[in-house]
Enzyme design. Structure first.
Site, PDB file in Angstrom:
ATOM      1  N   LYS A 149      41.917  -5.001  61.040  1.00  0.00           N
ATOM      2  CA  LYS A 149      41.593  -4.307  62.467  1.00  0.00           C
ATOM      3  C   LYS A 149      42.057  -2.295  62.602  1.00  0.00           C
ATOM      4  CE  LYS A 149      38.341  -3.315  66.440  1.00  0.00           C
ATOM      5  NZ  LYS A 149      36.972  -4.052  67.203  1.00  0.00           N
TER       6      LYS A 149
ATOM      7  N   ARG B 289      30.337   2.460  70.537  1.00  0.00           N
ATOM      8  CA  ARG B 289      31.407   3.394  71.961  1.00  0.00           C
ATOM      9  C   ARG B 289      30.145   3.884  72.657  1.00  0.00           C
ATOM     10  NH1 ARG B 289      37.309   3.514  71.224  1.00  0.00           N
ATOM     11  NH2 ARG B 289      37.658   1.928  69.307  1.00  0.00           N
TER      12      ARG B 289
ATOM     13  N   GLU C 262      48.553  -9.445  59.078  1.00  0.00           N
ATOM     14  CA  GLU C 262      47.670  -9.932  59.339  1.00  0.00           C
ATOM     15  C   GLU C 262      46.991 -11.216  58.691  1.00  0.00           C
ATOM     16  OE1 GLU C 262      46.727  -9.627  63.129  1.00  0.00           O
ATOM     17  OE2 GLU C 262      48.686  -7.984  63.305  1.00  0.00           O
TER      18      GLU C 262
ATOM     19  N   LYS D 196      38.033  -3.694  58.188  1.00  0.00           N
ATOM     20  CA  LYS D 196      37.714  -2.868  59.587  1.00  0.00           C
ATOM     21  C   LYS D 196      37.760  -1.665  59.896  1.00  0.00           C
ATOM     22  CE  LYS D 196      34.830  -2.099  64.107  1.00  0.00           C
ATOM     23  NZ  LYS D 196      34.728  -3.100  64.725  1.00  0.00           N
TER      24      LYS D 196
ATOM     25  N   SER E  45      30.192   1.805  62.936  1.00  0.00           N
ATOM     26  CA  SER E  45      28.829   2.975  63.157  1.00  0.00           C
ATOM     27  C   SER E  45      29.140   4.465  62.879  1.00  0.00           C
ATOM     28  CB  SER E  45      28.706   3.188  63.563  1.00  0.00           C
ATOM     29  OG  SER E  45      30.252   2.554  64.997  1.00  0.00           O
TER      30      SER E  45
ATOM     31  N   TYR F  64      25.010  -1.376  59.371  1.00  0.00           N
ATOM     32  CA  TYR F  64      24.191  -1.094  59.725  1.00  0.00           C
ATOM     33  C   TYR F  64      22.761  -1.006  58.695  1.00  0.00           C
ATOM     34  CZ  TYR F  64      26.774  -0.814  63.481  1.00  0.00           C
ATOM     35  OH  TYR F  64      27.832  -1.595  63.686  1.00  0.00           O
TER      36      TYR F  64
END
Ligand code: PBG
Length: 326
Positions: free
Chosen positions: A199, A209, A237, A252, A278, A317
């Site tokens: 991320k 946010r 990671e 992400k 987003s 979305y």
């Protein structure tokens, strides 16, 4: 003009819709999607999010309806995020593990009404933290190990409420092993973990946010989220999270990081998710509203590209509008 003899004519495979359908390498389906949803307190309440046209914060009853619609459209899972007022936030993110909290209550209501849909629940302190950070803050520092205990408490309360997949999004070190251990100890060995493994500290989270009012009060997230410049670190990671017991890993954002999606999907032994975040959504919607491109086609093309890069699962979305067209 002289006759040209060409052995290779790639256009032959593009000459009709029938042939193009036949040779298509990547096919998007509603089953590839996870639909993110934002929860607010109340009844029959829907608040539009200005920076995410078409997306609203919904009260639990409307979240249940959205889950029914998603299930009917063939979408297998939803990812839930709570939007809380300042009065529910404190430095310890206490509300995150409230068994009767808005988030836990919503999970139970979805489980009762639409048991078929899988619930992905985000684990991080930021929606509940008065500091707006994903971890515990002391003297401006984000503490790692003390945060793990809080994350585990949040995860347990979500599992108790009925979450199927716990998704730690905080980027603290060692959280997957810690949460796995605590889940198993509490009898939740069937609850899966989708790790936000790579991320990045990204500007593309801006509209999210806004949606949750969860921006850090001070500083940024660069001491825990990854530097956009790094690919090798993403491999590290992901390897750690798989070794710690992650059932699925995530990259992400998605579009600016398709090389990361591709690299990870080439070696991962667990399914790979990508989060079309987003800001990626907002850019396409905004350009569409200005008449600068066809937003529907751009959305389809973007999400298809994420799958072509190797993602097995796409959080987007656009899930509902694309599912309707597939
Ligand atoms: C926070 C979290 C973020 C997103 C999902 N979980 C934002 C952040 O790290 O600040 C972003 C999702 C999006 O932008 O769509 N733990």
């Amino acid at each position: 003009m002289n006759r040209i003899s060409l052995l290779q004519r790639p256009r032959r495979n593009r000459q009709s819709a029938a042939i193009r359908d036949m040779v298509r390498e990547t096919v998007l389906t509603a089953q590839d999607f996870i639909l993110p949803l934002f929860i607010i307190d109340g009844e029959n309440k829907s608040e539009a999010i200005a920076s995410m046209p078409g997306i609203s914060r919904l009260s639990p009853d409307l979240i249940v309806s959205a889950c029914k619609d998603a299930h009917a459209a063939g979408i297998p899972a939803v990812a839930l995020f709570p939007c809380l007022g300042d009065s529910k936030k404190d430095p310890l993110a206490t509300e995150g593990s409230n068994p009767d909290g808005l988030f836990q209550d919503t999970i139970k209501r979805i489980k009762d009404a639409v048991p078929e849909i899988a619930i992905v629940s985000d684990v991080a302190m930021d929606p509940y933290s008065s500091d707006g950070h994903d971890g515990l803050v002391r003297d401006g520092e984000i503490l790692n190990d003390p945060t793990l205990e809080i994350l585990a408490a949040i995860a347990i309360s979500q599992a108790e409420a009925g979450a199927d997949i716990i998704a730690p999004s905080d980027m603290m070190d060692g959280r997957i092993a810690y949460i796995r251990d605590v889940l198993d100890e509490s009898g939740f060995e069937k609850v899966a973990i989708l790790a936000y493994s790579a991320k990045y500290a990204s500007s593309f989270y801006g509209p999210f946010r806004d949606a949750l009012d969860s921006a850090p009060k001070e500083g940024d997230k660069k001491t825990y989220q990854m530097d956009p410049a790094n690919l090798r670190e993403a491999i590290r990671e992901v390897e750690l999270d798989i070794a710690e017991g992650a059932d699925m890993v995530m990259i992400k954002p998605a579009l600016p990081y398709l090389d990361v999606v591709k690299t990870i999907s080439d070696f991962s032994t667990v399914p790979v998710a990508a989060y079309n975040v987003s800001g990626e959504y907002a850019m396409i919607k905004a350009a569409g509203q200005l008449g600068w491109l066809d937003a529907e086609q751009a959305a389809m093309e973007s999400v298809l590209s994420i799958k072509r890069a190797g993602a097995d699962i796409i959080l987007t979305y656009f899930a509902m509008e694309l599912a309707d067209k597939l």
